[in-house]
Design a protein around this motif. Structure first.
Motif, PDB file in Angstrom:
ATOM      1  N   THR A  42       0.768  -1.166   0.072  1.00  0.00           N
ATOM      2  CA  THR A  42      -0.099   0.056   0.152  1.00  0.00           C
ATOM      3  C   THR A  42       0.841   1.215   0.027  1.00  0.00           C
ATOM      4  O   THR A  42       0.768   2.166  -0.718  1.00  0.00           O
ATOM      5  CB  THR A  42      -0.958  -0.070   1.070  1.00  0.00           C
ATOM      6  N   LYS A  43       2.162   1.259   0.753  1.00  0.00           N
ATOM      7  CA  LYS A  43       2.844   2.203   0.677  1.00  0.00           C
ATOM      8  C   LYS A  43       3.411   2.614  -0.539  1.00  0.00           C
ATOM      9  O   LYS A  43       3.649   3.744  -0.891  1.00  0.00           O
ATOM     10  CB  LYS A  43       4.059   2.115   1.891  1.00  0.00           C
ATOM     11  N   GLU A  44       3.706   1.582  -1.393  1.00  0.00           N
ATOM     12  CA  GLU A  44       4.486   1.633  -2.650  1.00  0.00           C
ATOM     13  C   GLU A  44       3.382   1.978  -3.662  1.00  0.00           C
ATOM     14  O   GLU A  44       3.677   2.723  -4.885  1.00  0.00           O
ATOM     15  CB  GLU A  44       5.232   0.460  -3.003  1.00  0.00           C
ATOM     16  N   THR A  45       2.193   1.484  -3.765  1.00  0.00           N
ATOM     17  CA  THR A  45       1.248   1.930  -4.507  1.00  0.00           C
ATOM     18  C   THR A  45       0.204   2.575  -4.497  1.00  0.00           C
ATOM     19  O   THR A  45      -0.622   3.008  -5.446  1.00  0.00           O
ATOM     20  CB  THR A  45       0.634   0.480  -5.177  1.00  0.00           C
ATOM     21  N   GLY A  46      -0.167   2.793  -3.091  1.00  0.00           N
ATOM     22  CA  GLY A  46      -1.529   3.423  -2.706  1.00  0.00           C
ATOM     23  C   GLY A  46      -2.804   2.648  -2.941  1.00  0.00           C
ATOM     24  O   GLY A  46      -3.854   3.159  -2.337  1.00  0.00           O
ATOM     25  N   ILE A  47      -2.737   1.459  -3.039  1.00  0.00           N
ATOM     26  CA  ILE A  47      -3.757   0.437  -3.111  1.00  0.00           C
ATOM     27  C   ILE A  47      -3.719  -0.065  -1.887  1.00  0.00           C
ATOM     28  O   ILE A  47      -3.114  -0.953  -1.272  1.00  0.00           O
ATOM     29  CB  ILE A  47      -3.447  -0.241  -4.432  1.00  0.00           C
ATOM     30  N   ASP A 275      11.820  -8.349  -4.944  1.00  0.00           N
ATOM     31  CA  ASP A 275      12.946  -8.642  -3.997  1.00  0.00           C
ATOM     32  C   ASP A 275      12.309  -7.830  -2.468  1.00  0.00           C
ATOM     33  O   ASP A 275      12.797  -8.543  -1.361  1.00  0.00           O
ATOM     34  CB  ASP A 275      13.912  -7.792  -4.363  1.00  0.00           C
ATOM     35  N   GLU A 276      11.728  -6.945  -2.506  1.00  0.00           N
ATOM     36  CA  GLU A 276      11.358  -6.300  -1.177  1.00  0.00           C
ATOM     37  C   GLU A 276      10.337  -7.313  -0.437  1.00  0.00           C
ATOM     38  O   GLU A 276      10.736  -7.313   0.953  1.00  0.00           O
ATOM     39  CB  GLU A 276      10.455  -5.064  -1.601  1.00  0.00           C
ATOM     40  N   ALA A 277       9.311  -7.735  -1.254  1.00  0.00           N
ATOM     41  CA  ALA A 277       8.483  -8.737  -0.279  1.00  0.00           C
ATOM     42  C   ALA A 277       9.231  -9.986   0.023  1.00  0.00           C
ATOM     43  O   ALA A 277       8.763 -10.310   1.024  1.00  0.00           O
ATOM     44  CB  ALA A 277       7.132  -8.931  -1.128  1.00  0.00           C
ATOM     45  N   GLN A 278       9.906 -10.440  -0.788  1.00  0.00           N
ATOM     46  CA  GLN A 278      10.728 -11.446  -0.298  1.00  0.00           C
ATOM     47  C   GLN A 278      11.579 -11.506   0.763  1.00  0.00           C
ATOM     48  O   GLN A 278      11.723 -12.273   1.757  1.00  0.00           O
ATOM     49  CB  GLN A 278      11.391 -12.194  -1.599  1.00  0.00           C
ATOM     50  N   TYR A 281       9.354 -11.416   3.934  1.00  0.00           N
ATOM     51  CA  TYR A 281       9.079 -12.692   4.312  1.00  0.00           C
ATOM     52  C   TYR A 281      10.314 -13.310   5.043  1.00  0.00           C
ATOM     53  O   TYR A 281      10.251 -14.019   6.175  1.00  0.00           O
ATOM     54  CB  TYR A 281       8.920 -13.612   3.031  1.00  0.00           C
ATOM     55  N   ALA A 282      11.559 -12.997   4.683  1.00  0.00           N
ATOM     56  CA  ALA A 282      12.797 -13.747   5.148  1.00  0.00           C
ATOM     57  C   ALA A 282      13.170 -13.156   6.559  1.00  0.00           C
ATOM     58  O   ALA A 282      13.302 -13.857   7.608  1.00  0.00           O
ATOM     59  CB  ALA A 282      13.922 -13.489   4.298  1.00  0.00           C
ATOM     60  N   GLU A 283      12.853 -11.797   6.607  1.00  0.00           N
ATOM     61  CA  GLU A 283      13.268 -11.106   8.049  1.00  0.00           C
ATOM     62  C   GLU A 283      12.263 -11.274   9.159  1.00  0.00           C
ATOM     63  O   GLU A 283      12.324 -11.588  10.057  1.00  0.00           O
ATOM     64  CB  GLU A 283      13.495  -9.519   7.793  1.00  0.00           C
ATOM     65  N   ILE A 284      10.759 -11.120   8.700  1.00  0.00           N
ATOM     66  CA  ILE A 284       9.862 -11.000   9.810  1.00  0.00           C
ATOM     67  C   ILE A 284       9.257 -12.215   9.845  1.00  0.00           C
ATOM     68  O   ILE A 284       9.007 -12.787  10.981  1.00  0.00           O
ATOM     69  CB  ILE A 284       8.609 -10.228   9.377  1.00  0.00           C
ATOM     70  N   GLY A 293      18.190 -15.464  -5.363  1.00  0.00           N
ATOM     71  CA  GLY A 293      18.956 -14.270  -5.213  1.00  0.00           C
ATOM     72  C   GLY A 293      18.647 -13.484  -3.801  1.00  0.00           C
ATOM     73  O   GLY A 293      19.370 -12.566  -3.416  1.00  0.00           O
ATOM     74  N   VAL A 294      17.421 -13.764  -3.199  1.00  0.00           N
ATOM     75  CA  VAL A 294      17.012 -13.241  -2.015  1.00  0.00           C
ATOM     76  C   VAL A 294      17.482 -13.957  -0.787  1.00  0.00           C
ATOM     77  O   VAL A 294      17.308 -15.032  -0.561  1.00  0.00           O
ATOM     78  CB  VAL A 294      15.479 -12.931  -2.001  1.00  0.00           C
TER      79      VAL A 294
END
Length: 334
Positions: A42-47, A275-278, A281-284, A293-294
């Motif tokens: 939502t922060k990236e797209t406003g959706i 990459d951002e979402a993956q 997932y990895a960190e949280i 590559g992630v």
């Protein structure tokens, strides 16, 4: 008269409101596990993303709603649950160059009906005090009588254990898998109940020495002050099948057939494979990213590496009914 009609059409078009941008998700995953991803999208797209947590009866709900369903996407865990949604006829294929590029073929449906977003291994949690290194190397080891009265697990009929049982069938045969389940049942310290974290608590309490569990629960327990001591009492072991690798399953997403906001839903699917979402997932969530590559989080990397089993996820889903039948035949949860 014709002129008046022609002039009124553009005015009517202007008066009609544009379809609201949003994505509605039915999620089998706990809200706290997926909300950080939706917030980032939502922060990236406003959706905006609206989430309904559907613990049980997701397929039945979608079938009942039919074309009137408000759901755009379904997010769930376990290949069997993803396959059940597809087999119910409530999803649609999605063609996306982004998804095809970011998600390896082994983590997506050949017909583009579902897409894996993360993977996780079904591992053994072992007491640091009572289980020596090398005592467990394969899943088959769990049926060894030396573990009598020393194993804890959640119900054998839970999807996570049925996935493992399906892998046992795939590597051996039904008779061998049934014998294995009987052997594990004979080694149980108590009746199967609760979740994977409850089994680690039982190890900490001295009620058993080893348990089955998914990798990411270790991260969740270490982050919880009430459960940190449980986690620190065990170590992770990556068993393999005798003729294979470590059992791996997935969490994934599918687009519903109704999908009232298809374009926005596709944007969210593609974001979840980015990459951002993956990395989120990895960190949280302490899960394994599927996008090459992630990197896994430092914590997850500290648990060691493993070789994932090569049995096709679709084959595991196909064998689930047989796995359930065998677990019931041996009265695993009785």
């Amino acid at each position: 008269m014709k002129t008046r009609i022609m002039l009124s059409l553009p005015l009517l078009a202007i008066a009609l409101p544009a379809a609201a941008q949003e994505v509605n998700v039915y999620s089998h995953r706990q809200p706290e596990l997926v909300q950080p991803l939706f917030d980032a999208f939502t922060k990236e797209t406003g959706i905006p993303v609206n989430v309904a947590f559907v613990d049980k009866g997701m397929v039945e709900r979608l079938v009942s709603e039919g074309d009137r369903s408000p759901a755009d996407l379904v997010m769930t865990v376990d290949i069997a649950r993803l396959s059940q949604v597809v087999e119910a006829g409530v999803t649609q294929p999605v063609t996306s160059e982004v998804l095809a590029a970011n998600i390896p073929a082994e983590f997506r449906d050949p017909g583009n009906q579902w897409f894996g977003l993360t993977s996780r291994a079904r591992i053994v949690y072992a007491s640091k005090e009572r289980v020596a290194d090398g005592e467990v190397t394969t899943y088959e080891d769990l049926a060894d009588p030396k573990w009598q009265g020393r194993i804890c697990t959640r119900p054998g009929t839970h999807d996570y254990n049925l996935g493992l049982m399906a892998g046992m069938i795939a590597h051996h045969d039904e008779a061998a898998a049934k014998a294995w389940a009987e052997g594990v049942r004979a080694n149980l310290a108590k009746k199967p109940e609760g979740g994977d974290r409850d089994q680690v608590k039982s190890i900490w309490a001295g009620e058993c020495d080893i348990s089955l569990g998914n990798t990411y629960y270790m991260g969740a327990m270490l982050a919880d002050p009430e459960q940190k001591d449980w986690a620190e009492s065990v170590r992770i072991i990556y068993p393999t099948f005798e003729n294979g690798g470590t059992h791996v399953n997935v969490s994934g997403v599918a687009m519903t057939k109704a999908a009232p906001h298809r374009d926005d839903a596709l944007k969210l699917m593609e974001f979840l494979a980015s990459d951002e979402a993956q990395a989120i997932y990895a960190e949280i969530n302490h899960e394994f990213p599927v996008k090459p590559g992630v990197a896994r989080s430092e914590l997850v990397q500290s648990w060691g590496d493993f070789t994932a089993d090569s049995v096709n996820l679709g084959e595991l889903a196909r064998l689930r009914p047989t796995a359930l039948k065998l677990m019931e035949e041996v009265n695993f949860d009785g």
